[in-house]
Motif scaffolding. Sequence first.
Motif, PDB file in Angstrom:
ATOM      1  N   TRP A 113     -30.501 100.571  20.269  1.00 41.49           N
ATOM      2  CA  TRP A 113     -31.528  99.921  21.062  1.00 41.49           C
ATOM      3  C   TRP A 113     -31.720 100.686  22.359  1.00 41.49           C
ATOM      4  O   TRP A 113     -30.788 101.329  22.859  1.00 41.49           O
ATOM      5  CB  TRP A 113     -31.117  98.513  21.406  1.00 41.49           C
ATOM      6  N   ARG A 117     -32.854  97.104  26.646  1.00 44.11           N
ATOM      7  CA  ARG A 117     -32.625  96.019  25.696  1.00 44.11           C
ATOM      8  C   ARG A 117     -31.135  95.716  25.576  1.00 44.11           C
ATOM      9  O   ARG A 117     -30.731  94.544  25.487  1.00 44.11           O
ATOM     10  CB  ARG A 117     -33.214  96.410  24.345  1.00 44.11           C
ATOM     11  N   ARG A 120     -30.181  93.699  28.615  1.00 39.31           N
ATOM     12  CA  ARG A 120     -30.633  92.314  28.517  1.00 39.31           C
ATOM     13  C   ARG A 120     -29.732  91.509  27.591  1.00 39.31           C
ATOM     14  O   ARG A 120     -29.391  90.357  27.876  1.00 39.31           O
ATOM     15  CB  ARG A 120     -32.090  92.254  28.049  1.00 39.31           C
TER      16      ARG A 120
END
Length: 191
Positions: A113, A117, A120
């Motif tokens: 990813w 991302r 997060r």
Amino acid sequence: MTPPTDLAPAQAAARLDRYTVIDVRTPGEYASGHLPGAHNIPVDHLHMALPELKAAAARGDLLMVCASGTRSATACAELAAADIPAATLVGGTTAWAAQGHPLQHSEGVPTAWAMERQVRLAAGSLVVLGLAAGTRYRPARWLAAGIGAGLVFSAVTNTCGMAAVLARLPHNRPRAGDLSATLEALQPQPR
């Protein structure tokens, strides 16, 4: 010390063949899509590549690229301190793709990813964990508060400690052979 040049995606696309493109993202991010012909040297390994980058800059212009332009600007500053001129792609691969320019994908390499991302997911998971554990053990809520404070600090300083930690995970690290092959590719080719 030469200040870095900022290039918009359209400017870079028009002159892409004149640049040696260096993508400073993690190998997983690089594999998920990079500018055509880009070489991958993660920003935290840049210091090991300074001699090769200096030689490449002597032969032509360098263009530093990342996802948003932040890490490539950091890379340009490090190169400028070593007296190596380089340009940075404003908005990074995100802006490049948004303007319809093509991205190459690495064949046979698992993609990770994007770092944003990953951050997060990690931050959200730690906040939920801190709040859930806080229902039984009240001091555990400080974990959620600490992550929130870290995110605020990250936004204010435009740095990210969590990304620096996540970049050290195995799927985000270059294999020794990959970095060696990249450095070899930057060497002048015999005629």
